[in-house]
Motif scaffolding. Structure first.
Motif, PDB file in Angstrom:
ATOM      1  N   GLN A  56       0.843  -1.188   0.000  1.00 32.92           N
ATOM      2  CA  GLN A  56       0.000   0.000   0.000  1.00 32.92           C
ATOM      3  C   GLN A  56       0.883   1.245   0.000  1.00 32.92           C
ATOM      4  O   GLN A  56       2.043   1.192   0.424  1.00 32.92           O
ATOM      5  N   ASN A  57       0.328   2.344  -0.459  1.00 33.68           N
ATOM      6  CA  ASN A  57       1.064   3.606  -0.390  1.00 33.68           C
ATOM      7  C   ASN A  57       1.236   4.009   1.064  1.00 33.68           C
ATOM      8  O   ASN A  57       0.354   3.788   1.898  1.00 33.68           O
ATOM      9  N   MET A  58       2.381   4.591   1.354  1.00 39.21           N
ATOM     10  CA  MET A  58       2.699   5.001   2.727  1.00 39.21           C
ATOM     11  C   MET A  58       3.314   6.386   2.706  1.00 39.21           C
ATOM     12  O   MET A  58       3.925   6.766   1.716  1.00 39.21           O
ATOM     13  N   MET A  59       3.175   7.092   3.815  1.00 39.26           N
ATOM     14  CA  MET A  59       3.791   8.403   3.936  1.00 39.26           C
ATOM     15  C   MET A  59       4.368   8.544   5.337  1.00 39.26           C
ATOM     16  O   MET A  59       3.669   8.308   6.317  1.00 39.26           O
ATOM     17  N   LEU A  60       5.645   8.877   5.405  1.00 41.27           N
ATOM     18  CA  LEU A  60       6.281   9.151   6.697  1.00 41.27           C
ATOM     19  C   LEU A  60       6.335  10.660   6.857  1.00 41.27           C
ATOM     20  O   LEU A  60       6.836  11.354   5.969  1.00 41.27           O
ATOM     21  N   ILE A  61       5.822  11.133   7.958  1.00 46.19           N
ATOM     22  CA  ILE A  61       5.824  12.569   8.196  1.00 46.19           C
ATOM     23  C   ILE A  61       6.464  12.866   9.538  1.00 46.19           C
ATOM     24  O   ILE A  61       6.500  12.022  10.424  1.00 46.19           O
ATOM     25  N   GLY A  62       6.984  14.057   9.662  1.00 47.80           N
ATOM     26  CA  GLY A  62       7.579  14.474  10.922  1.00 47.80           C
ATOM     27  C   GLY A  62       8.570  15.591  10.699  1.00 47.80           C
ATOM     28  O   GLY A  62       8.943  15.909   9.570  1.00 47.80           O
ATOM     29  N   LYS A  63       9.004  16.164  11.782  1.00 48.59           N
ATOM     30  CA  LYS A  63       9.957  17.263  11.731  1.00 48.59           C
ATOM     31  C   LYS A  63      11.327  16.744  11.341  1.00 48.59           C
ATOM     32  O   LYS A  63      11.577  15.538  11.305  1.00 48.59           O
ATOM     33  N   TYR A  64      12.239  17.676  11.091  1.00 47.21           N
ATOM     34  CA  TYR A  64      13.619  17.332  10.750  1.00 47.21           C
ATOM     35  C   TYR A  64      14.244  16.489  11.851  1.00 47.21           C
ATOM     36  O   TYR A  64      13.994  16.703  13.030  1.00 47.21           O
ATOM     37  N   ALA A  65      15.069  15.535  11.434  1.00 45.30           N
ATOM     38  CA  ALA A  65      15.886  14.715  12.346  1.00 45.30           C
ATOM     39  C   ALA A  65      15.052  13.948  13.370  1.00 45.30           C
ATOM     40  O   ALA A  65      15.419  13.835  14.530  1.00 45.30           O
ATOM     41  N   THR A  66      13.918  13.401  12.908  1.00 49.90           N
ATOM     42  CA  THR A  66      13.083  12.608  13.817  1.00 49.90           C
ATOM     43  C   THR A  66      13.070  11.128  13.452  1.00 49.90           C
ATOM     44  O   THR A  66      12.277  10.374  14.012  1.00 49.90           O
ATOM     45  N   GLY A  67      13.899  10.723  12.480  1.00 51.36           N
ATOM     46  CA  GLY A  67      14.036   9.305  12.174  1.00 51.36           C
ATOM     47  C   GLY A  67      13.309   8.815  10.942  1.00 51.36           C
ATOM     48  O   GLY A  67      13.211   7.610  10.727  1.00 51.36           O
ATOM     49  N   LYS A  68      12.796   9.715  10.119  1.00 46.15           N
ATOM     50  CA  LYS A  68      12.065   9.275   8.927  1.00 46.15           C
ATOM     51  C   LYS A  68      12.965   8.496   7.966  1.00 46.15           C
ATOM     52  O   LYS A  68      12.607   7.406   7.534  1.00 46.15           O
ATOM     53  N   THR A  69      14.118   9.047   7.653  1.00 43.85           N
ATOM     54  CA  THR A  69      15.019   8.396   6.700  1.00 43.85           C
ATOM     55  C   THR A  69      15.550   7.085   7.256  1.00 43.85           C
ATOM     56  O   THR A  69      15.563   6.068   6.554  1.00 43.85           O
ATOM     57  N   SER A  70      15.959   7.073   8.499  1.00 45.26           N
ATOM     58  CA  SER A  70      16.490   5.825   9.056  1.00 45.26           C
ATOM     59  C   SER A  70      15.393   4.762   9.150  1.00 45.26           C
ATOM     60  O   SER A  70      15.664   3.575   8.974  1.00 45.26           O
ATOM     61  N   THR A  71      14.155   5.177   9.375  1.00 46.50           N
ATOM     62  CA  THR A  71      13.048   4.221   9.417  1.00 46.50           C
ATOM     63  C   THR A  71      12.814   3.606   8.039  1.00 46.50           C
ATOM     64  O   THR A  71      12.652   2.384   7.923  1.00 46.50           O
ATOM     65  N   ILE A  72      12.831   4.421   7.012  1.00 47.15           N
ATOM     66  CA  ILE A  72      12.602   3.873   5.672  1.00 47.15           C
ATOM     67  C   ILE A  72      13.764   2.990   5.246  1.00 47.15           C
ATOM     68  O   ILE A  72      13.570   1.953   4.608  1.00 47.15           O
ATOM     69  N   LEU A  73      14.980   3.342   5.637  1.00 44.41           N
ATOM     70  CA  LEU A  73      16.129   2.495   5.309  1.00 44.41           C
ATOM     71  C   LEU A  73      16.068   1.166   6.049  1.00 44.41           C
ATOM     72  O   LEU A  73      16.388   0.113   5.485  1.00 44.41           O
ATOM     73  N   LYS A  74      15.623   1.184   7.301  1.00 44.07           N
ATOM     74  CA  LYS A  74      15.434  -0.057   8.062  1.00 44.07           C
ATOM     75  C   LYS A  74      14.353  -0.916   7.405  1.00 44.07           C
ATOM     76  O   LYS A  74      14.510  -2.127   7.238  1.00 44.07           O
ATOM     77  N   TYR A  75      13.273  -0.276   7.004  1.00 43.84           N
ATOM     78  CA  TYR A  75      12.183  -0.963   6.315  1.00 43.84           C
ATOM     79  C   TYR A  75      12.697  -1.611   5.023  1.00 43.84           C
ATOM     80  O   TYR A  75      12.425  -2.778   4.748  1.00 43.84           O
ATOM     81  N   PHE A  76      13.465  -0.858   4.232  1.00 44.64           N
ATOM     82  CA  PHE A  76      14.028  -1.398   2.998  1.00 44.64           C
ATOM     83  C   PHE A  76      14.901  -2.614   3.286  1.00 44.64           C
ATOM     84  O   PHE A  76      14.831  -3.621   2.584  1.00 44.64           O
ATOM     85  N   ASN A  77      15.732  -2.532   4.320  1.00 46.68           N
ATOM     86  CA  ASN A  77      16.595  -3.671   4.684  1.00 46.68           C
ATOM     87  C   ASN A  77      15.762  -4.896   5.040  1.00 46.68           C
ATOM     88  O   ASN A  77      16.070  -6.013   4.604  1.00 46.68           O
TER      89      ASN A  77
END
Length: 139
Positions: A56-77
């Motif tokens: 399904q389509n997903m959207m990660l939202i949040g302020k700067y430096a709150t873990g969005k990128t690291s969460t998506i990279l963990k998900y990809f792994n």
């Protein structure tokens, strides 16, 4: 400041940080204190992958430096570990703003090498990527 003080500071060992690697842009924590619920939800949205369906389509939202990128990279792994027929590509579109740059990132992920820039158009790069995808599709 005299030379001896300067040398003492430069040669000092140790740091005030327990793990300096946490400041690396490539650092992925083992535990996601504030994004673990979202990570579990993303995995639930991806259950269809086992049956060959798109997540399904997903959207990660949040302020700067709150873990969005690291969460998506963990998900990809996690996804790539579980499904050998899925290739995930992380592209920062604030840095890679053109179609050409985006496709070259995808090309590098697919083929493990930078594309040789010798006048190859965006369309040609796209064609090479699509040809590779079609080869790997199992009907």
């Amino acid at each position: 400041m005299d030379k001896q003080t300067f040398d003492n500071i430069i040669n000092e060992t140790g740091t005030i940080f327990r793990d300096i690697d946490v400041f690396s842009p490539n650092y992925l924590p083992d535990v996601y204190k504030y994004r673990d619920k979202q990570l579990y939800e993303m995995i639930r949205f991806s259950k269809g992958l086992k049956n060959g369906k798109l997540p399904q389509n997903m959207m990660l939202i949040g302020k700067y430096a709150t873990g969005k990128t690291s969460t998506i990279l963990k998900y990809f792994n996690l996804i790539e570990e579980r499904f050998n027929n899925v290739i995930c590509v992380h592209i920062n579109c604030q840095i890679n703003k053109t179609e050409y740059k985006i496709f070259t990132k995808i090309y590098k992920r697919f083929f493990g090498e930078n594309i040789i820039v010798n006048g190859l158009s965006t369309f040609n790069i796209f064609e090479k990527i699509m040809k590779e995808i079609k080869k790997k599709i199992i009907y």
